[in-house]
Each structure stands twice: as structure tokens, then as C-alpha cells.
Design an enzyme around this catalytic site. Structure first.
Site, short mmCIF file in Angstrom:
data_model
loop_
_atom_site.label_atom_id
_atom_site.label_comp_id
_atom_site.label_asym_id
_atom_site.label_seq_id
_atom_site.Cartn_x
_atom_site.Cartn_y
_atom_site.Cartn_z
N ASN A 1 0.86 -1.17 0.00
CA ASN A 1 0.00 0.00 0.00
C ASN A 1 0.91 1.23 0.00
OD1 ASN A 1 -1.75 2.07 0.58
ND2 ASN A 1 -2.27 1.36 2.65
N TRP A 2 1.01 1.86 -1.15
CA TRP A 2 1.93 3.00 -1.27
C TRP A 2 1.36 4.27 -0.63
CZ3 TRP A 2 5.17 3.50 -6.39
CH2 TRP A 2 5.96 2.36 -6.53
N LYS A 3 0.09 4.24 -0.27
CA LYS A 3 -0.57 5.43 0.32
C LYS A 3 -0.35 6.64 -0.60
CE LYS A 3 -0.06 3.25 4.77
NZ LYS A 3 0.06 3.36 6.20
N HIS B 1 -9.38 1.09 4.98
CA HIS B 1 -8.11 1.29 5.68
C HIS B 1 -8.34 2.26 6.84
CE1 HIS B 1 -4.04 2.56 6.59
NE2 HIS B 1 -3.63 1.45 6.00
N GLU C 1 -6.72 4.65 7.91
CA GLU C 1 -6.49 6.07 7.59
C GLU C 1 -7.72 6.68 6.91
OE1 GLU C 1 -2.74 5.57 5.58
OE2 GLU C 1 -1.83 5.03 7.50
N GLU D 1 -5.21 -5.04 10.69
CA GLU D 1 -4.19 -4.01 10.87
C GLU D 1 -4.46 -3.23 12.15
OE1 GLU D 1 -2.21 -2.84 6.93
OE2 GLU D 1 -3.96 -1.59 7.15
N GLY E 1 2.76 2.16 10.80
CA GLY E 1 3.75 3.22 10.66
C GLY E 1 4.48 3.58 11.94
N SER F 1 3.55 -2.18 10.30
CA SER F 1 5.00 -2.24 10.55
C SER F 1 5.65 -3.55 10.15
CB SER F 1 5.30 -1.90 12.02
OG SER F 1 4.95 -0.55 12.29
N GLY G 1 2.85 -1.08 4.24
CA GLY G 1 2.91 0.34 3.88
C GLY G 1 4.33 0.74 3.55
N GLY G 2 5.00 1.34 4.53
CA GLY G 2 6.33 1.91 4.34
C GLY G 2 7.30 1.01 3.60
#
Ligand code: PGA
Length: 252
Positions: free
Chosen positions: A12-14, A99, A101, A169, A175, A214, A235-236
Site C-alpha cells: 500500500n503505497w498510500k 483502511h 487512515e 491491521e 507506521g 509495521s 505500507g512503508g
């Protein structure tokens, strides 16, 4: 038994990635064939990059492209929104919905998330429905209750193993570099599996349940080996081909 489910490693590149990210994506594409024996790969870039990446990955073995959100409606007067049909038209095969976010930044309710998951199915996309508790809810011992409510109300009816994925999640792990213990993940994923079997019978037994929050090369092997963990939502660490591919290579 669930270890026979083929893992899915989803990135997930956000809101990260410009045209210049094509080089990083090309490296993922080039490495995908090396991990094809381990997992399916899915890259969910920002919407602006979906069509280009989908075009580039045409004919690739084991790597497909997804969206990060979709509107419930197929088309119409909804300025700025993107429908599941549009994602499919651009070459996406899947879409993340619910998600944390989006739930937090856009006030998305479980009901709206379910409508989005239904839109994904209507458009022929696999929906990756995210659930997970906040730190306060966890500290209050409400993790399973929150997850059950989200599963109850966010999952679409009549889903199949090939068009619905659940991603657990924990919000506090996203993150932050923090992760639940393997034992905690095992308990929650077992709980989710039981729910899915109760709701979708045989399909529920075969559905993928991803862990997200994470995940990185340093902890992927341990997390991916947990029973009922059928892959990861990353993500990251999904922004770097070398990390993303290393995580996929760590699938049991
Ligand atoms: P993270 O994000 O891997 O950067 O923690 C996970 C996610 O939000 O899906």
C-alpha cells in the site's frame, strides 16, 4: 491447514509515488518472477499511477495492481471520487477498502466500507477489507469485540475466497514500528478465521487473512509463519523493491 492458502503480499503505497517511482516499480516487476513460488504480489500505488503500472505489468507472472479506495457508486456526480469500475478499467485487479487512515481521515463507517466492498465485487475486483483496533481499544481489552463489529458490518454478503481478503491491521501498529506479538496475531487471526468460516463456510476457510502494521524484512518471517496469516499488507516497506521482495521471499 490454512498454510495451503497461497500467500498474498500487498503493498500500500498510500499518498506516495510520482512518475519517477517507475524505476522502483520496474525493480519490483523484475524481481517478481523470483518470488512467484512463494506468494502473489499486489502493488497499490496512488490512483495517478495505476494505469501506467498496470500497462507495464501486463503479462507479468504473479504481480498485479490495485487501488487504495473506491467510491460505492459506479459513476455520477461525485467530484474527486473514483469508482471500482474506473479502477478495473485502468487495469486494477483489487482494491483496499476501509483502511484505518480512511476510516479516520474521512469518517468512513463500517456500512460505507461494506458498500465499497460490494462495489469492488460489482466491478470484478477483489476487495481487501481492513479492520483493526486502536491503542485505546486494545488497552481496554476490546480488540476482539471491535474486530467482530467491523467484520459483522464491513464485509459484503456472498463473498468468495477469490474476491474477498481481510487485512487485520491494528491501528497502533501502522507506521509506528510496533507490532503485536506472534501470539497475539495468532489469537486474532484465529478469531477472524472462525468468523469467516461461520459467515462464508468453505470459502471462509480458504480466504486470505493478511496481517498489516509495521511489517518489514526484519520481522516478516516470524509474522508470516503464524497460523492463519496468509500474507501481509505493507505500507512503508512496500515503497522499496528490495524490502518488498525480501518480505515476499520470507513467506513460508
Ligand atoms: P506500515 O503500514 O507497513 O507502514 O505500518 C501498513 C498499512 O497501513 O497498510
Amino acid at each position: 491447514m490454512t498454510k495451503t492458502i497461497r500467500p498474498l503480499i500487498a503493498g500500500n503505497w498510500k499518498m506516495n509515488g510520482l512518475k519517477a517511482s517507475a524505476a522502483e516499480f520496474a525493480a519490483m516487476l523484475a524481481g517478481a518472477s523470483k518470488v512467484v513460488g512463494k506468494a502473489d504480489l499486489l502493488v497499490c500505488p496512488p490512483a495517478t499511477l495505476i494505469a501506467g503500472f498496470a500497462e507495464e505489468s501486463k503479462g507479468s507472472i504473479g504481480l498485479s495492481i490495485g487501488g487504495q479506495d473506491c467510491a460505492p457508486q459506479p459513476s455520477g456526480a461525485h467530484t474527486g471520487d473514483i469508482s471500482a469500475e474506473m479502477l478495473a478499467d485502468a487495469g486494477a485487479r483489487a482494491v483496499i477498502v476501509g483502511h484505518s487512515e480512511r476510516r479516520a481521515d474521512h469518517g468512513e463507517s463500517n456500512e460505507l466500507v461494506r458498500e465499497k466492498a460490494e462495489a469492488a465485487r460489482r466491478a470484478g475486483l477483489t476487495a481487501i477489507v481492513c479492520i483493526g483496533e486502536t491503542l485505546v481499544q486494545r488497552d481496554n481489552g476490546q480488540t476482539l469485540e471491535i474486530c467482530r463489529d467491523q467484520l459483522d458490518d464491513s464485509l459484503p454478503g456472498g463473498a468468495r475466497a477469490d474476491n474477498l481478503v481481510v487485512a487485520y491491521e491494528p491501528v497502533w501498529a501502522i507506521g509506528t514500528g510496533l507490532t503485536p506479538t506472534a501470539a497475539d496475531v495468532e489469537q486474532i487471526h484465529h478469531f477472524i478465521r472462525e468468523f469467516l468460516v461461520g459467515r462464508f463456510s468453505g470459502d471462509g476457510a480458504a480466504m486470505r487473512i493478511l496481517y498489516g502494521g509495521s511489517v518489514k524484512p526484519a520481522n516478516a518471517r516470524e509474522l508470516l509463519a503464524v497460523p492463519n496469516v496468509n500474507g501481509a499488507l505493507i505500507g512503508g516497506a512496500s515503497l522499496k523493491a528490495v524490502d518488498f521482495l525480501a518480505i515476499a521471499a520470507d513467506c513460508p
